[in-house]
Write a protein that holds these residues in place. Structure first.
Motif, PDB file in Angstrom:
ATOM      1  N   ARG A  67     -44.017 -45.185 -61.589  1.00  0.00           N
ATOM      2  CA  ARG A  67     -43.846 -44.741 -60.197  1.00  0.00           C
ATOM      3  C   ARG A  67     -43.566 -43.242 -60.147  1.00  0.00           C
ATOM      4  O   ARG A  67     -44.097 -42.527 -59.297  1.00  0.00           O
ATOM      5  N   ALA A  68     -42.744 -42.747 -61.084  1.00  0.00           N
ATOM      6  CA  ALA A  68     -42.467 -41.309 -61.141  1.00  0.00           C
ATOM      7  C   ALA A  68     -43.756 -40.530 -61.379  1.00  0.00           C
ATOM      8  O   ALA A  68     -43.997 -39.502 -60.740  1.00  0.00           O
ATOM      9  N   GLU A  69     -44.597 -41.023 -62.268  1.00  0.00           N
ATOM     10  CA  GLU A  69     -45.874 -40.358 -62.536  1.00  0.00           C
ATOM     11  C   GLU A  69     -46.780 -40.395 -61.307  1.00  0.00           C
ATOM     12  O   GLU A  69     -47.489 -39.431 -61.019  1.00  0.00           O
ATOM     13  N   GLN A  70     -46.729 -41.496 -60.566  1.00  0.00           N
ATOM     14  CA  GLN A  70     -47.508 -41.610 -59.339  1.00  0.00           C
ATOM     15  C   GLN A  70     -47.013 -40.604 -58.297  1.00  0.00           C
ATOM     16  O   GLN A  70     -47.817 -39.913 -57.658  1.00  0.00           O
ATOM     17  N   VAL A  71     -45.705 -40.502 -58.129  1.00  0.00           N
ATOM     18  CA  VAL A  71     -45.131 -39.543 -57.176  1.00  0.00           C
ATOM     19  C   VAL A  71     -45.462 -38.116 -57.606  1.00  0.00           C
ATOM     20  O   VAL A  71     -45.789 -37.265 -56.778  1.00  0.00           O
ATOM     21  N   PHE A  72     -45.397 -37.851 -58.912  1.00  0.00           N
ATOM     22  CA  PHE A  72     -45.756 -36.544 -59.468  1.00  0.00           C
ATOM     23  C   PHE A  72     -47.162 -36.157 -59.000  1.00  0.00           C
ATOM     24  O   PHE A  72     -47.390 -35.032 -58.541  1.00  0.00           O
ATOM     25  N   ALA A  73     -48.085 -37.109 -59.090  1.00  0.00           N
ATOM     26  CA  ALA A  73     -49.468 -36.846 -58.680  1.00  0.00           C
ATOM     27  C   ALA A  73     -49.600 -36.750 -57.168  1.00  0.00           C
ATOM     28  O   ALA A  73     -50.212 -35.802 -56.644  1.00  0.00           O
ATOM     29  N   GLU A  74     -49.025 -37.711 -56.445  1.00  0.00           N
ATOM     30  CA  GLU A  74     -49.149 -37.742 -54.992  1.00  0.00           C
ATOM     31  C   GLU A  74     -48.554 -36.506 -54.324  1.00  0.00           C
ATOM     32  O   GLU A  74     -49.073 -36.025 -53.316  1.00  0.00           O
TER      33      GLU A  74
END
Length: 167
Positions: A67-74
């Motif tokens: 999820r952190a990686e997803q937020v990083f991208a988003e």
């Protein structure tokens, strides 16, 4: 943590903690600490707080790290001129903290150093020391970035907002 436990944790935890643990004055202090530190190097720090994951995410196997990686991208933390973005991500319901560093920083700072900061944050948070844990972690992140990303002969615009992200 089992899937069943994660479902219950995300259903019944976190949502009430967010504003109590991170009131507006603390969010302002976090923003100020990020801005002050970024003036000393070309790194760009974002601080994201998520109360809980959806049940769909839990059933899909989404972890705090993914999820952190997803937020990083988003949030476009990767989208800086020198690939110098950092995301500090808190998942309140599961008491998890993750730090995701862009490739321009990963060559200098090992994941173990980020993990140590996360561990210290979790210890503070377990004691209810939300302000101390957050501000200390931000200062430690800036301390890790300064030796590598300060005094470079490049411009240092503020490429990403300093305000915490509430998810």
């Amino acid at each position: 943590m089992t899937v069943i436990k994660r479902i219950f944790t995300n259903l019944f935890s976190g949502w009430f903690q967010l504003r109590r643990s991170f009131p507006a004055p603390l969010l302002d202090e976090i923003s100020q600490a990020i801005g002050t530190g970024e003036a000393q190097h070309i790194g760009e720090v974002r601080f994201a707080i998520e109360a809980r994951l959806s049940i769909v995410d839990v059933l899909a196997g989404v972890t705090s790290r993914s999820r952190a990686e997803q937020v990083f991208a988003e949030q476009g933390v990767w989208d800086t001129e020198h690939n110098s973005g950092i995301l500090i991500y808190l998942l309140l319901a599961e008491h998890r903290v993750e730090i995701v560093a862009d490739r321009g920083i990963s060559r200098y700072v090992e994941q173990e150093q980020w993990d140590a900061i996360c561990s210290r944050m979790c210890k503070h948070f377990a004691q209810g020391l939300w302000r101390q844990g957050s501000l200390e972690a931000i200062n430690q992140v800036h301390g890790l970035l300064r030796p590598y990303l300060a005094n470079l002969q490049v411009s240092n615009p503020n490429e990403l907002p300093d305000q915490p992200i509430i998810l």
